[in-house]
Structure formats: C-alpha cells, structure tokens
Design a protein around this motif. Sequence first.
Motif, PDB file in Angstrom:
ATOM      1  N   THR A  83      14.340 -54.697 -23.983  1.00 53.69           N
ATOM      2  CA  THR A  83      14.102 -55.178 -25.346  1.00 53.69           C
ATOM      3  C   THR A  83      12.626 -55.087 -25.694  1.00 53.69           C
ATOM      4  OG1 THR A  83      14.402 -57.067 -26.846  1.00 53.69           O
ATOM      5  CG2 THR A  83      13.870 -57.572 -24.558  1.00 53.69           C
ATOM      6  N   ARG A  84      12.356 -54.816 -26.950  1.00 51.22           N
ATOM      7  CA  ARG A  84      10.961 -54.733 -27.411  1.00 51.22           C
ATOM      8  C   ARG A  84      10.871 -55.306 -28.825  1.00 51.22           C
ATOM      9  NH1 ARG A  84       7.443 -49.193 -27.997  1.00 51.22           N
ATOM     10  NH2 ARG A  84       7.007 -49.512 -25.790  1.00 51.22           N
ATOM     11  N   THR A  85       9.898 -56.180 -29.044  1.00 48.16           N
ATOM     12  CA  THR A  85       9.624 -56.754 -30.361  1.00 48.16           C
ATOM     13  C   THR A  85       8.172 -56.468 -30.720  1.00 48.16           C
ATOM     14  OG1 THR A  85      11.232 -58.540 -30.085  1.00 48.16           O
ATOM     15  CG2 THR A  85       9.529 -58.851 -31.754  1.00 48.16           C
ATOM     16  N   ARG A 112       9.981 -55.973 -35.759  1.00 53.25           N
ATOM     17  CA  ARG A 112      11.060 -55.046 -35.446  1.00 53.25           C
ATOM     18  C   ARG A 112      11.455 -55.231 -33.982  1.00 53.25           C
ATOM     19  NH1 ARG A 112      10.865 -55.372 -40.007  1.00 53.25           N
ATOM     20  NH2 ARG A 112      10.572 -53.766 -41.615  1.00 53.25           N
ATOM     21  N   THR A 113      12.737 -55.513 -33.779  1.00 54.62           N
ATOM     22  CA  THR A 113      13.241 -55.746 -32.423  1.00 54.62           C
ATOM     23  C   THR A 113      14.362 -54.762 -32.116  1.00 54.62           C
ATOM     24  OG1 THR A 113      12.726 -58.114 -32.542  1.00 54.62           O
ATOM     25  CG2 THR A 113      14.293 -57.413 -30.855  1.00 54.62           C
ATOM     26  N   ASP A 114      14.228 -54.083 -30.991  1.00 59.55           N
ATOM     27  CA  ASP A 114      15.272 -53.176 -30.503  1.00 59.55           C
ATOM     28  C   ASP A 114      15.665 -53.611 -29.099  1.00 59.55           C
ATOM     29  OD1 ASP A 114      15.675 -50.920 -32.525  1.00 59.55           O
ATOM     30  OD2 ASP A 114      13.492 -50.953 -32.334  1.00 59.55           O
ATOM     31  N   THR A 115      16.955 -53.837 -28.919  1.00 60.62           N
ATOM     32  CA  THR A 115      17.463 -54.307 -27.631  1.00 60.62           C
ATOM     33  C   THR A 115      18.603 -53.398 -27.175  1.00 60.62           C
ATOM     34  OG1 THR A 115      16.922 -56.609 -28.162  1.00 60.62           O
ATOM     35  CG2 THR A 115      18.499 -56.238 -26.387  1.00 60.62           C
ATOM     36  N   ARG A 116      18.561 -53.048 -25.900  1.00 63.50           N
ATOM     37  CA  ARG A 116      19.619 -52.228 -25.305  1.00 63.50           C
ATOM     38  C   ARG A 116      20.119 -52.931 -24.047  1.00 63.50           C
ATOM     39  NH1 ARG A 116      19.490 -45.722 -23.935  1.00 63.50           N
ATOM     40  NH2 ARG A 116      21.389 -45.683 -22.647  1.00 63.50           N
ATOM     41  N   ILE A 117      21.442 -53.125 -23.986  1.00 63.06           N
ATOM     42  CA  ILE A 117      22.070 -53.749 -22.825  1.00 63.06           C
ATOM     43  C   ILE A 117      23.117 -52.783 -22.287  1.00 63.06           C
ATOM     44  CG2 ILE A 117      23.415 -55.714 -22.004  1.00 63.06           C
ATOM     45  CD1 ILE A 117      22.245 -57.356 -24.296  1.00 63.06           C
ATOM     46  N   ASP A 118      22.913 -52.310 -21.067  1.00 68.72           N
ATOM     47  CA  ASP A 118      23.821 -51.344 -20.442  1.00 68.72           C
ATOM     48  C   ASP A 118      24.491 -51.986 -19.233  1.00 68.72           C
ATOM     49  OD1 ASP A 118      23.228 -49.133 -22.147  1.00 68.72           O
ATOM     50  OD2 ASP A 118      21.316 -48.926 -21.113  1.00 68.72           O
ATOM     51  N   ALA A 119      25.822 -51.965 -19.228  1.00 61.56           N
ATOM     52  CA  ALA A 119      26.580 -52.513 -18.108  1.00 61.56           C
ATOM     53  C   ALA A 119      26.477 -51.586 -16.906  1.00 61.56           C
ATOM     54  CB  ALA A 119      28.033 -52.714 -18.507  1.00 61.56           C
ATOM     55  N   GLN A 120      26.434 -52.190 -15.719  1.00 61.81           N
ATOM     56  CA  GLN A 120      26.423 -51.438 -14.468  1.00 61.81           C
ATOM     57  C   GLN A 120      27.695 -51.756 -13.683  1.00 61.81           C
ATOM     58  OE1 GLN A 120      22.467 -52.953 -13.279  1.00 61.81           O
ATOM     59  NE2 GLN A 120      21.757 -50.840 -13.407  1.00 61.81           N
ATOM     60  N   ALA A 121      27.858 -51.050 -12.566  1.00 66.72           N
ATOM     61  CA  ALA A 121      29.081 -51.212 -11.768  1.00 66.72           C
ATOM     62  C   ALA A 121      29.307 -52.697 -11.462  1.00 66.72           C
ATOM     63  CB  ALA A 121      28.945 -50.396 -10.484  1.00 66.72           C
ATOM     64  N   PRO A 122      30.596 -53.134 -11.469  1.00 64.61           N
ATOM     65  CA  PRO A 122      31.810 -52.306 -11.567  1.00 64.61           C
ATOM     66  C   PRO A 122      32.234 -51.987 -12.992  1.00 64.61           C
ATOM     67  CG  PRO A 122      32.414 -54.581 -11.216  1.00 64.61           C
ATOM     68  CD  PRO A 122      30.916 -54.535 -11.169  1.00 64.61           C
TER      69      PRO A 122
END
Length: 684
Positions: free
Chosen positions: A209-211, A243-253
């Motif tokens: 995330t970045r603001t 301006r805020t951009d957030t990325r959440i990526d799921a990992q295994a499983p």
Amino acid sequence: MSIASRASWFVLASIAGLSIIPAAPAQQPPAIRGGDVTIYSPADFADNAPANAWDMLSRLPGFVTVDADEDVRGYAGARGNVLIDGARPTSKHEDAKTLLKRIPASAVARIELIRGGVPGIDMAGYALLANVVRRHEATSQSAIEAGMIAGTDGWLAPKGQWEYGRRWDGHTLDLAVKLDPELDDDSGRGHIDTFAADGTRPQRERLDTRTIKNKGDASANWRQPLAGGQLSINLAARGERARTDTRIDAQAPADGSERVHENEDTNEAEAGARYVREFGARTRLELMATRHQAWLDDLERSRDDGDDETFDEHTRTAESIGRIDFTHAWSDALTFNGSFEGARNTLRSSTRLQQDGIDIALPGSDVQIEERRSEAAAGATWKPAPGWMLDADLRLEQSTIAQTGDSPRQRHFTYPKPFVSVQWDVDPGNQLRLALSREVGQLDFEDFVASASLETGRISAGNAELKPDRTWRSALTWEHQLWRDAAFTASWTHERISDVVDRVLVITDDDIFDAPGNIGDGRRDTLALDISVPLDGIGFHGGRLTSSMQWRRSRVTDPTTGRPRPISEEKPVEGSIELTQDLPTLRTHWGIELEHIAERKTEYRYDEIKRQSEGMGWTVFVEREMGARWRVRAEATDLFGRGFSETREKYDGPRSIQPLQEIERRRRRSPGFVSLTFRCRTGA
C-alpha cells in the motif's frame, strides 16, 4: 440571527468603528511587567545561530509548545500557549511551528517566558506561556526554500516555500506560499495472516500500500496600529490531495487478489480579524472574529475477484466565531477577567456505500447538522502573599444541536465549567501547582456521519444520539528549575469522566453496525515528564537533551461484555527524545529525534478487538549556514523502514455471546525518506 452570528457581526462592527479614530504613533511593544516573567534577548541565543523564532523557542528550558486544537469547535478551548506580540494567533488551524518559522531570528526583539500573575494576560489554564515580541523597525525580508524529498521505495517529489515580510511604522505584512508533499506512514509492504480460532493459519496475503499526499497552502497576515491598539487580519487557503493505492494478493493455499484505490481531496479557506487595545497599564480588551470553511470529497473503490464495492463521501463544514475578552488588573495582586464567545458550526454530509451496484443503507449517510454555542466566563487571579497565586473562573456554556437528514432531532445542553488553581513558588528553583476543573468535551461532527474502509472491510454508522462527555479533572504539577537553561517538569492528572465517548452497537431494521456512542462513566490517570537540559557540563559542548514522556491509564465498563477495560484508542505510552548540538565555529546545527516510543492502542467494537502498535521512529538532520543568506538542511527519517503491526480479533456477532471466529494479523514496514533543502534569505 443566531447568537454566534450576532457576536461575529458585533466584533466586526466594533473593529470597523474603531477605524474612524486617529491611530496612535507606532511604538515598540513594551515589555510585560509584573508576575513571574523571564526575558530572553537575542544575545541569549547567539551561540545557537537560530534561523527563526521557532529555533529560539525550542531552546527555552522547561517550555513545551502546545498548538491550538483545530478539532475543538469554538475558540475558548482551542487556544495554544504561544503568543506573538502579546496576542494569540487568530487562526487555530495553523500550528505554532509554521507561524514561528516565518519570523526570522533577526526580527525577534525578545522572548518573554510568562509563569502567571501578569496584568492583562489570560493564561487560558496554562502554567507557562511564551510571548515572541518582534522588532518594529522598518525592514523588508523575503526567503525562498527549495528542495527534494525521496522515499526509499523510489518515490521522489519537489518541495518549496516562499515567504515575504515587511515592517514599517508599526505596520506588518507577511505572505507565504508552501508546497509540501508527503509519503504517509500508512504506506508500506508486508503480510496479512488470518488464523482460525484454534491458532492454525489457513491463509496468508501479501500487502502493498502507498499513500501520497500533496499539500499546499497560501496565507497573508496584516497588522497595523488602530485607535491606540493593534489590528491583525489573516487570510489563508489550504488544500490536500491524498491518493492511496493498495494491493492484496493471496498466497498458498488460496489465490485471488484485491485492489483498492482512494482519492481524498480536502480544501479549506479561512479569514479572521483580531483587535487588541490596552487602556493604561492595567486594562486590556481583545475582540476576535473568524470564519473557516472546509470541503471534503472522498471516493474509495475496491475490486476483489469480481466483486465491486464503492464508498463515496461529500462533506462541507463551516465555523463562525465571535469573541470578546476583557482583563483588568485592580492592583498588582488582583486581576479580573471576563469573556463572551458565540460560535456557529455547520456540517452537511452525504455518503453512499454500494456493493456490486446495490446501495447499502447506513445510519448517518445523509446528515445536516447545525450547532449554536455561546459561552460566558468571569474569573480572577489573586496573589495573596509573595510566592502564592490563586486563579479561579466560572464558564457557562449553552449549545443547541439540530440535526436533519436520515436521523432528525434537536437537543439543548447547558454546562457550568468551574476552574480553580493554586500556585506556590516554594523557592527560586521549585514551583508547585494544583488545579481542579470541570471540562466538557466537544463532539466530533464526523461521529454523526457514516464511514467505511473498504481495504479492511470496516463499516461505521453515524450516531445522532451522541452527548458530550463531562470530566472532573485534578492536576498536580511540579516544575524544578535546574538552572537558567535547564528545567524539569512532572505532572499527574486524574480525571473522572461521565458519558465517555467510545464505541457502541447500533441496530437498524435491516442490519447492525458499530458506531461512536456514550458508554457511561470512566476514569483516566496520566503521568507526564518533560525535561530540557544543556550537556556542556558533561563535555558535550553546545549539546541539549529534550524529552517529553506520558504514561496513561484509563478504565471504563465495556458495553458489550460488561467487563472493565481501557478507553478505546487511547495510547498507554507516548514519548519523544531529542538530542541536538550547536557548533558555532562550523556554523552547523545537527540533531537526532526519537518519536513514537512504545506507542500502541486498542479499539473495542461490539464484534471486534483491534490492537495496533508501531515501531519507534527516528530523524537525523544537519543544518549549515553558508554565508550570510544561505542555509542548507539535510534530513533522513526511518531509512531502514518502520514496523507497524495490527491484530484484529473478529467475532461473528457480539463478543459477549459469540465465540472467536478468526484472528487477522497485519504486519508491514513503511519506507523511510531523505530530503535536501536550500534556503536563501534576502533583505535586512
């Protein structure tokens, strides 16, 4: 016409009426007399080579700057402890550091450290005030500041500031324009771990995330003699784009991703006037009127594996204040003061939450609020014997809050607010102060409005039933003057609070929500220690150590479980330590500051407990004077990042009847940054 409007128009008309009286010749402001006043001349700071009034003030022993509280509606409870030419700034939205940095050190005639009992000075409940008195010889100065700021994650932005000041025949004109970008410490990279109630970890997600905030402001301040007094006028405009951009990526499983983008724009405009007139050496009159408006537009959108969620908010606020202060010193031992203030505050807000295009009804999503407040006060300061001072006053506040929209209602409040303090100068190096007061909290209009954070999935309803909390506060303070340049202050404060504002459960026909609300009685104890000492005695020549620490403990009854707990979002520990050194032969000033020492807080909702903690932050700076007009400053903050941790214990309903469902733990590390700034000054 409301009381606040009548008060504002009366103050403005009084100031305008005085303009027809011939102005007295401009004079250098006289030194404050009486009471306990320590005067610091520019010569006292010569070895430090200060650039501005802030650099001088920060070296005063035992003095910790307190800014005006812009979140408090009205002016009486928002005043700080810094005076400029004997008067408080009209604006409560501009911090003292910004104002004082615009006053070059060469323009300061003296600094007066006031400890009370001074004719014509309202201490506003503070034990210590600092009065920065400017020179009034004809001068013209300007300064331009330009530089760059860069984050360790690759972010880069320019920064700059322009200032102009002119003084002649008692008149003063100050102009300033500033561009101030910021990489917010909400930025960072880390992981989100979600645990089942038995402690197993079924899922891990990567968080990025970045603001970025781009802040700009412009201000103009005018001061002139008028009818034997001084008239000050201020105008200001401020804006911030976040301006805020957030990325959440799921990992295994598991797999999948979520993207959240938020645009938040805030704009402010402010205008104010203050008139100060002294009648002889013992009587002082102050008239003040100000108007502040703000506009907030916020749009947040989340996309999570095909699901689309949007939260939209548009809020408009306005505040008008008119105030009259009168102080009369009956004798060297007895001073009377009185004041009247009227204020009108308005808020208009509309919010909208959609999930896959379907509107979700939120309490407090359409709100219009108008508050009319008036406060009258009368008090006295009495010095019955050498070394003793008694300060007492009684304030009476009346307010009416009218709310329309989806939760219409109107309420009236009347609160007496007594205050009494006793000060004893035990000897030249020790002072004891005991104060007892009744305070009434100022409701935060934002608590009436629904809010949402799509990135965390937290939704909060607005609450139209909120009442101000009331507090009986007792405080004991010991100030020990080690020597002229060193001081130690310790204070203990005990508070008994009625109608604590915390978090409650709101039930509607369609759903249940968490919201701000009153949860009953509570208490709070705070221990504060402040120390400022030079280090020449241990061989660290030109060095100074300054530290401010607070330990806080509070207790309320949880409305969900019925068990005792701390008040939500209160920090048990807050602290900072600063070490600086002046090197006159090298024309250099450097230092290191440690902040956010052991900071943590906990928030209690009906279905969740959130615990947050953050690592200690640090800043190292070096500032060097080059020639007569140039300065360069290099600064590094948290170069190796700063750690943040958040743990959320989630329940499938009220915590009192539902078992723990899962535990979410977020850990991230914010980037650090460096900056390099050049400043050039022209003029006398």
